[in-house]
Design an enzyme around this catalytic site. Structure first.
Site, PDB file in Angstrom:
ATOM      1  N   GLU A  76      64.039 -60.554 -49.922  1.00  0.00           N
ATOM      2  CA  GLU A  76      63.424 -60.722 -48.598  1.00  0.00           C
ATOM      3  C   GLU A  76      62.670 -59.451 -48.177  1.00  0.00           C
ATOM      4  O   GLU A  76      62.909 -58.886 -47.119  1.00  0.00           O
ATOM      5  CB  GLU A  76      64.485 -61.123 -47.572  1.00  0.00           C
ATOM      6  CG  GLU A  76      65.132 -62.456 -47.922  1.00  0.00           C
ATOM      7  CD  GLU A  76      66.156 -62.932 -46.896  1.00  0.00           C
ATOM      8  OE1 GLU A  76      66.476 -62.173 -45.959  1.00  0.00           O
ATOM      9  OE2 GLU A  76      66.648 -64.079 -47.041  1.00  0.00           O
ATOM     10  N   GLU A  79      68.694 -67.859 -52.998  1.00  0.00           N
ATOM     11  CA  GLU A  79      69.687 -67.819 -51.917  1.00  0.00           C
ATOM     12  C   GLU A  79      69.612 -69.135 -51.165  1.00  0.00           C
ATOM     13  O   GLU A  79      68.569 -69.489 -50.599  1.00  0.00           O
ATOM     14  CB  GLU A  79      69.427 -66.636 -50.988  1.00  0.00           C
ATOM     15  CG  GLU A  79      70.555 -66.341 -50.017  1.00  0.00           C
ATOM     16  CD  GLU A  79      70.324 -65.015 -49.282  1.00  0.00           C
ATOM     17  OE1 GLU A  79      70.028 -64.005 -49.956  1.00  0.00           O
ATOM     18  OE2 GLU A  79      70.427 -65.002 -48.049  1.00  0.00           O
TER      19      GLU A  79
END
Length: 684
Positions: free
Chosen positions: A161, A240
């Site tokens: 991220e 994820e």
């Protein structure tokens, strides 16, 4: 022989540095041979065999043991995850410990090794972005060179991220630099380069994905098919996923009502607590990945609960795991196990919730199994069968609504021919009467680092486990061992991990016993006010001779120079036990005249019965709400102590909630009962 997750065969390489016929240095390395292939249309192949990655993301902490690595604790974590069907671990979001890599090789688990949670653009004031410009090259070199020969190594993740990849073109420049630096140190590409991103809907992140081709999506399953069509050469997987939240052994009814946060600061394990960004449910997470046949697999968030990030509350540890911080299995563990394991190898079936509620309360009962058919019985009367198509079906669990009364729930799993494969039983139970100690092993190595994990629970007078027991348990250890941690997995429990007493949570408590460097018998005693105590005798045995030249770091072999102080502590513990609390484990709501309101019956009495009756805390609070826990406007409640009267104002469905703080500052336990109101019309 090849290394494989089903047979992790490793070779040993011994390297000697010799000067004048004398060995002056020696290093021993384990390694293995395996092949792997990523195909953008067919997924992942290990040694030519198709393997779906059933992965979990793992933080590095070990619950009550903290962040310091311990091989025995890591081994226990991996073993439990493998029991769930896990075959891969993503180290979120930092390079793994050496011990984890060695255990992955030994036990047969694939590793996505993740290096960075930020690059040049910071996420917090004091994060790694301060050091990235100066240190990224050095850290990449040491990261790759240390682990590139591990057969368990699957992917090098250069970021999680990363906002740089979304913000501007600099993100693409950094992606190229990091990718190329990894390949310099892993020129044979023993593992592939990837990145995990929650920015995949946007152009800049997609350009970065194009540079690595192995595209990790964080909570982006809904983009899979479109991006697979637009980029047929990308390897698209879930770096994820999930982010469902659940507290072990806590159930907020009804199942049909989604509730993220509630009065007790817990999340429902029934399957109706989900986050805004995550999967709708555990089953949806499984099916989305299953049906993306071109995807190598996914890494759910998370395997174990971890300290910090207690979404949606401001408590202590996370609720995301399929196992809690103590390593106790949540119900979601069994849902994944049902879909990630083969019933022909290890058949299983699991019922939830436990069976102890208020008489007449409507209970959602769920059953999960890896078998093709399940059946639920209550007091030996069939409640019906459910067929499950694990490969293509959209219904993965059996679901029933059963009004609570005392008895026995029994689930049976069958094969295609109707043969019984597995059973699970949940029985009604009474108050806790005796403590039970169950260690994961009886012998501990006296090396100052080995651990034994002792599960502490209770049974009632009939020997039935008490699934909602929360008695405070006091632990003493005698002999060459140390109590190094107590954990129950409860995010709202702020007692010290390093204390000598703690409450059970949903019927369980974990005591971690460490060895010293002395051998002999270790006696573990557990006591709780009003309960029969339990005792366990363990053996500390000498370490086996080893050719390993690396000395084992001893974590717990320090000498205690405060023997007198220990005696004083023992006396104080005895005094504490005598004055110890007895928490409430159950609030039974009793409706002596039923739970149906109408124009002819405008009011009904209710009362609460506290279990156990001698609980230290007797005060309760009452509310009348809708299914989501919001105060209702179609009924009012007049409460006095343990009794109340509900009066209807308008048609609909309401729930009476009775709650207790159980000695805390906030509500820690509540029970509820549904009331139906008819023939009154809408409230004025």
């Amino acid at each position: 022989m090849l290394w494989d997750i089903s047979l992790p065969y490793c070779y040993t390489l011994k390297t000697e540095l010799i000067v004048d016929d004398t060995v002056i240095d020696l290093e021993i390395n384990n390694f293995g041979f395996r092949t792997m292939e990523f195909d953008s249309q067919r997924g992942f192949f290990l040694n030519g065999r198709h393997v779906k990655l059933h992965g979990v993301c793992q933080h590095h902490d070990l619950g009550c043991l903290g962040a310091a690595v311990n091989r025995a604790a890591l081994r226990r974590q991996i073993s439990l995850l493998q029991e769930m069907g896990v075959n891969a671990i993503r180290t979120a979001h930092n390079m793994p410990a050496v011990e984890l890599m060695e255990l992955a090789d030994e036990m047969g688990v694939l590793i996505v090794s993740e290096a960075f949670d930020m690059w040049e653009r910071k996420k917090t004031t004091y994060d790694y972005a301060r050091f990235f410009p100066e240190w990224w090259k050095k850290d990449v070199a040491s990261w790759i060179r240390r682990d590139r020969n591990h057969p368990s190594m699957l992917m090098w993740s250069i970021g999680n991220e990363i906002y740089d990849t979304h913000a501007d073109e600099r993100g693409q420049e950094l992606t190229i630099l990091l990718r190329d630096e990894v390949l310099i140190h892993d020129p044979k590409a023993n593992a592939v380069v990837t990145i995990g991103s929650n920015y995949m809907p946007w152009e800049n992140a997609q350009k970065c994905a194009e540079l690595v081709k192995i595209a990790g999506y964080n909570y982006g399953e809904k983009y899979y098919d479109l991006h697979h069509q637009e980029h047929p050469d990308w390897i698209i997987y879930g770096s994820e996923t999930a982010s469902t939240v659940q507290s072990r052994g806590i159930y907020h009814f009804p199942l049909s009502q989604s509730v993220l946060s509630d009065d007790d600061e817990q999340c429902s394990s029934l399957g109706n607590s989900s986050t805004s960004w995550g999967a709708k449910s555990t089953e949806h997470c499984i099916m989305d990945d299953r049906d993306a046949v071109y995807s190598p697999g996914q890494f759910i968030w998370t395997g174990f609960d971890y300290i910090g990030e207690p979404t949606p509350y401001h408590t202590k540890n996370s609720y995301f795991g399929q196992l809690d911080t103590a390593g106790f299995k949540k119900d979601s563990f069994y849902i994944y196990q049902a879909e990630w394991t083969d019933y022909k190898v290890n058949p299983m079936v699991h019922i939830f919730p436990y069976w102890d509620f208020s008489e007449g309360q409507m209970i959602d009962v769920r059953v999960t199994s890896n078998a093709p058919r399940i059946e639920l019985f209550f007091n030996d009367v069939s409640q019906g069968t459910v067929d499950i198509d694990h490969k293509h079906g959209r219904k993965l669990l059996g679901e029933w609504q059963v009004p609570y009364r005392k008895g026995v729930l029994r689930a049976v799993a069958y094969d295609e021919d109707g043969n019984t494969l597995a059973t699970d039983v949940n029985s009604s139970f009474g108050d806790a009467a005796s403590l039970v100690l169950v260690p994961d092993k009886k012998t501990i190595t006296a090396d100052g680092s080995d651990l034994i994990f002792v599960e502490i629970s209770t049974v009632d007078l009939d020997g039935i486990p008490v699934g909602n027991a929360n008695n405070r348990v006091h632990i003493t250890v005698e002999g060459p061992g140390r109590l190094v941690g107590l954990d129950n997995g409860d995010s709202t429990d702020y007692d010290q991990y390093k204390g000598t007493n703690r409450r059970l949570f949903s019927g369980k408590l974990l005591a971690v016993i460490a060895s010293t460097e002395e051998t002999g018998s270790i006696i573990v005693r557990a006591e709780s006010k009003g309960l029969n105590p339990a005792e366990l005798i363990l053996t500390a045995a000498p370490p086996q001779p080893s050719n390993d030249t690396d000395s084992i770091v001893s974590l717990y072999s320090y000498t205690n120079e405060n023997a007198a102080e220990l005696k004083t502590q023992e006396l104080r513990m005895t005094q504490e036990l005598q004055a110890s609390e007895i928490p409430i484990r159950k609030l039974e709501i009793i409706c002596p005249e039923g739970n149906k309101l109408s124009k002819d019956i405008r009011s009904l009495p209710v009362r609460v019965k506290i279990h156990p009756s001698n609980a230290t805390y007797q005060e309760v609070t009452w509310r009348v709400t809708n299914a989501g826990g919001i105060d209702a406007n179609i009924a009012i409640l007049d409460a006095k102590g343990h009794a109340a009267v509900i009066t209807a104002l308008g048609d609909g469905e309401v729930y009476i909630r009775c709650a207790t703080t159980n000695g805390s500052d906030n509500i820690r336990l509540y029970s509820m009962m549904e009331f139906q109101i008819t023939d009154l019309g809408k409230p004025i």
